[in-house]
Enzyme design. Structure first.
Site, PDB file in Angstrom:
ATOM      1  N   GLY A 125      17.508 -77.858 -56.066  1.00  0.00           N
ATOM      2  CA  GLY A 125      18.372 -78.764 -56.496  1.00  0.00           C
ATOM      3  C   GLY A 125      19.012 -79.968 -55.772  1.00  0.00           C
ATOM      4  N   THR A 126      19.072 -79.656 -54.439  1.00  0.00           N
ATOM      5  CA  THR A 126      19.739 -80.878 -53.571  1.00  0.00           C
ATOM      6  C   THR A 126      18.575 -81.846 -53.476  1.00  0.00           C
ATOM      7  OG1 THR A 126      19.206 -79.702 -51.711  1.00  0.00           O
ATOM      8  CG2 THR A 126      21.577 -79.651 -52.461  1.00  0.00           C
ATOM      9  N   SER A 144      23.619 -75.441 -52.096  1.00  0.00           N
ATOM     10  CA  SER A 144      22.386 -75.629 -52.827  1.00  0.00           C
ATOM     11  C   SER A 144      22.250 -75.159 -54.172  1.00  0.00           C
ATOM     12  CB  SER A 144      21.636 -74.213 -52.057  1.00  0.00           C
ATOM     13  OG  SER A 144      20.285 -73.872 -52.627  1.00  0.00           O
ATOM     14  N   GLY A 145      21.490 -76.014 -54.811  1.00  0.00           N
ATOM     15  CA  GLY A 145      21.262 -75.843 -56.137  1.00  0.00           C
ATOM     16  C   GLY A 145      20.532 -74.481 -56.781  1.00  0.00           C
ATOM     17  N   SER A 146      19.238 -74.271 -56.054  1.00  0.00           N
ATOM     18  CA  SER A 146      18.640 -73.071 -56.740  1.00  0.00           C
ATOM     19  C   SER A 146      19.466 -72.045 -56.243  1.00  0.00           C
ATOM     20  CB  SER A 146      17.480 -73.037 -55.682  1.00  0.00           C
ATOM     21  OG  SER A 146      17.611 -72.984 -54.399  1.00  0.00           O
TER      22      SER A 146
END
Length: 349
Positions: free
Chosen positions: A259-260, A91-93
């Protein structure tokens, strides 16, 4: 348990998505990789995720990240991501928040200027670069997972909506990518509940038709996410902007663009020939927060053109606290949790 135990946590947010970072209170988990430790939590100790994401301690819109020792000798720390839908491998965040928490807690010593370090996610090694100015973490850039388009512009009949056109990308999970204009959405905060209902109907219809398979990971479960796409604005040379909204669970639209989700957009735009390596896309959320994705390279994996990318954003510390876990409290469910609680901090060396 004769007395309450505590979890050491740091609450953070990136783009509005709250991530609770657990830095202590959990025993070292079995597993030869962070992926195996994640699988142990999922299969044998899911009580931690349930404790921190539901009442009385949390809400489903939050995420939880558990800091664990890295098993990869090239990584500084590991982390396991927990969300209401389960255990995403990336996960980006959550990576932005975890990296910031590691710096702010001192687990990664903070240095002025740009500094780089390596994390181990369940998906593997992740390179992180943080920009620190006057002791403040002003921005974090992390690698996004290699992303690609699985399905381009197909249609499905959704009973409540009619014919819906969508694409499917993989960027850490499979995403349905849907143009918001199909439904008259302008992607404002006032539309949040209607966006969630619309996305849920589409995701359920796509799931009913079957699953998707990653070219190396194989079956990674049913499609979980939908990303609404607003029009793309060409802001400057090599720089684009688009309003966006990401659905992750019934009733839940992420506060950030994710992010993804941003990585998935980069894959789609490259597939359509509108961006090239070096170009950037800023995705803007319903709450006017933003992440910036950069297309850093492309490669071919069989029939898939894979987009390499990174995500830049900023995370903020909300609180540093101890959560009391009292299994005698009738509102606290300790099943799947007791055996991993400890008075000792997580070993990080």
């Amino acid at each position: 348990m004769s007395h309450p135990l505590t979890l050491q946590v740091m609450d953070t947010h990136a783009g509005g998505d709250v991530s609770r970072i657990v830095t202590g209170g959990i025993r070292a988990l079995p597993g030869e990789s962070v992926r195996q430790q994640m699988e142990y939590l999922r299969d044998d100790a899911d009580g931690l995720r349930k404790l921190l994401l539901f009442e009385p301690y949390g809400i489903p819109e939050m995420s939880v990240d558990l800091i664990v020792p890295a098993t990869d000798p090239a990584a500084d720390h590991g982390y396991i991501i927990m969300e209401v839908m389960g255990y995403p491998i990336y996960s980006g965040s959550n990576t932005l928040c975890t990296a910031t928490a590691l710096l702010e807690s001192g687990l990664v010593p903070k240095r002025e200027g740009d500094q780089s370090f390596t994390l181990e996610a369940p998906a593997g090694r992740v390179q992180v670069t943080a920009r620190v100015r006057n002791g403040v973490v002003e921005a974090v850039t992390c690698e996004g997972l290699p992303s690609y388009i699985d399905t381009y512009r197909t249609t499905i009949h959704v009973p409540s909506l009619g014919e819906v056109t969508y694409s499917v990308a993989y960027s850490g999970g499979f995403y349905a990518l849907v143009e918001s204009a199909q439904f008259g959405f302008v992607l404002s905060r006032e539309e949040e509940s209607r966006l969630a209902a619309c996305a849920h109907a589409i995701v359920e219809a796509i799931r009913a038709e079957g699953g998707f398979s990653h070219y190396t990971l194989g079956d990674v479960g049913p499609l979980p996410f939908l990303h609404f796409m607003g029009p793309v604005e060409h802001v400057a040379e090599h720089f684009y902007r688009s309003r966006s909204a990401t659905y992750v669970h019934p009733g839940v639209i992420c506060r950030s663009t994710t992010g993804t989700g941003t990585s998935a957009r980069l894959a789609l735009m490259h597939h359509e020939g509108t961006i090239q390596p070096g170009d950037r896309l800023e995705t803007v959320s319903l709450r006017e927060t933003a992440f910036t994705g950069t297309l850093t390279g492309i490669r071919q994996e069989g029939r898939h053109t894979v987009v390499e990318n990174n995500i830049t954003g900023r995370a903020y510390v909300l609180a540093r606290s101890q959560i009391v876990v009292n299994c005698e409290d009738p509102l606290v469910e300790c099943a799947g949790l007791r055996h991993i609680l400890t008075d000792e901090p997580i070993p990080h060396e």
